[in-house]
Design a protein around this motif. Structure first.
Motif, PDB file in Angstrom:
ATOM      1  N   ASN A 122       0.803  -1.220   0.000  1.00  0.00           N
ATOM      2  CA  ASN A 122       0.000   0.000   0.000  1.00  0.00           C
ATOM      3  C   ASN A 122       0.834   1.267   0.000  1.00  0.00           C
ATOM      4  OD1 ASN A 122      -2.647  -0.893  -0.113  1.00  0.00           O
ATOM      5  ND2 ASN A 122      -2.653  -1.423   2.029  1.00  0.00           N
ATOM      6  N   TYR A 123       2.153   1.143   0.055  1.00  0.00           N
ATOM      7  CA  TYR A 123       3.027   2.302   0.106  1.00  0.00           C
ATOM      8  C   TYR A 123       3.755   2.489  -1.213  1.00  0.00           C
ATOM      9  CZ  TYR A 123       2.279   2.066   5.124  1.00  0.00           C
ATOM     10  OH  TYR A 123       1.707   2.052   6.350  1.00  0.00           O
ATOM     11  N   ASN A 124       3.968   3.752  -1.617  1.00  0.00           N
ATOM     12  CA  ASN A 124       4.761   3.999  -2.817  1.00  0.00           C
ATOM     13  C   ASN A 124       6.245   3.882  -2.472  1.00  0.00           C
ATOM     14  OD1 ASN A 124       5.747   6.507  -1.838  1.00  0.00           O
ATOM     15  ND2 ASN A 124       4.002   7.612  -2.712  1.00  0.00           N
ATOM     16  N   GLN A 125       7.108   3.974  -3.467  1.00  0.00           N
ATOM     17  CA  GLN A 125       8.542   3.736  -3.280  1.00  0.00           C
ATOM     18  C   GLN A 125       9.152   4.702  -2.257  1.00  0.00           C
ATOM     19  OE1 GLN A 125       9.877   1.109  -4.801  1.00  0.00           O
ATOM     20  NE2 GLN A 125      11.796   1.395  -3.741  1.00  0.00           N
ATOM     21  N   ALA A 126       8.801   5.981  -2.312  1.00  0.00           N
ATOM     22  CA  ALA A 126       9.358   6.957  -1.376  1.00  0.00           C
ATOM     23  C   ALA A 126       8.932   6.649   0.062  1.00  0.00           C
ATOM     24  CB  ALA A 126       8.927   8.366  -1.759  1.00  0.00           C
ATOM     25  N   GLU A 127       7.668   6.285   0.241  1.00  0.00           N
ATOM     26  CA  GLU A 127       7.179   5.960   1.582  1.00  0.00           C
ATOM     27  C   GLU A 127       7.840   4.702   2.128  1.00  0.00           C
ATOM     28  OE1 GLU A 127       2.662   7.751   1.481  1.00  0.00           O
ATOM     29  OE2 GLU A 127       3.076   5.884   0.436  1.00  0.00           O
ATOM     30  N   GLY A 135      10.853   3.666   1.517  1.00  0.00           N
ATOM     31  CA  GLY A 135      12.198   4.045   1.932  1.00  0.00           C
ATOM     32  C   GLY A 135      12.204   4.680   3.310  1.00  0.00           C
ATOM     33  N   LYS A 136      11.231   5.539   3.593  1.00  0.00           N
ATOM     34  CA  LYS A 136      11.139   6.183   4.899  1.00  0.00           C
ATOM     35  C   LYS A 136      10.823   5.184   6.004  1.00  0.00           C
ATOM     36  CE  LYS A 136       9.486  10.630   3.167  1.00  0.00           C
ATOM     37  NZ  LYS A 136       8.313  11.523   3.099  1.00  0.00           N
ATOM     38  N   LEU A 137       9.955   4.238   5.708  1.00  0.00           N
ATOM     39  CA  LEU A 137       9.545   3.265   6.718  1.00  0.00           C
ATOM     40  C   LEU A 137      10.653   2.256   7.023  1.00  0.00           C
ATOM     41  CD1 LEU A 137       5.905   2.555   5.546  1.00  0.00           C
ATOM     42  CD2 LEU A 137       6.596   3.729   7.625  1.00  0.00           C
ATOM     43  N   LEU A 138      11.425   1.918   6.029  1.00  0.00           N
ATOM     44  CA  LEU A 138      12.451   0.885   6.200  1.00  0.00           C
ATOM     45  C   LEU A 138      13.765   1.443   6.722  1.00  0.00           C
ATOM     46  CD1 LEU A 138      11.727  -1.190   2.982  1.00  0.00           C
ATOM     47  CD2 LEU A 138      11.069  -1.718   5.331  1.00  0.00           C
ATOM     48  N   SER A 139      13.901   2.747   6.786  1.00  0.00           N
ATOM     49  CA  SER A 139      15.173   3.314   7.270  1.00  0.00           C
ATOM     50  C   SER A 139      15.125   3.612   8.748  1.00  0.00           C
ATOM     51  CB  SER A 139      15.514   4.584   6.511  1.00  0.00           C
ATOM     52  OG  SER A 139      14.475   5.527   6.612  1.00  0.00           O
TER      53      SER A 139
END
Length: 78
Positions: A67-72, A74-78
């Motif tokens: 449900n998340y786009n690529q930019a989101e 990246g933020k969640l996984l960092s």
């Protein structure tokens, strides 16, 4: 019990009914049992912010980020 959409050719009425497999549906207007079962259009998923937020939270809890786009992501996984 599934909801089915019907058309009655006798009185030209369109209607929906909850129908069990053992039940013979009848038109609520004229009582005819000779009905055409119609194909219903599926409902699109909701677009409200609350629905999207709950869907994303559920996806994250289940371990996928669909449900998340690529930019989101990246933020969640960092």
């Amino acid at each position: 019990m599934p909801i089915y959409e019907y058309h009655c050719p006798a009185c030209d009425k369109h209607f929906e009914l909850l129908v069990r497999s053992s039940t013979i549906p009848a038109c609520p207007q004229c009582g005819s049992t000779v009905l055409d079962k119609c194909v219903s259009a599926p409902q699109a998923p909701g677009k409200s912010a609350g629905i999207i937020k709950r869907a994303r939270a559920r996806a994250a809890a289940e371990g996928h980020m669909s449900n998340y786009n690529q930019a989101e992501r990246g933020k969640l996984l960092s």
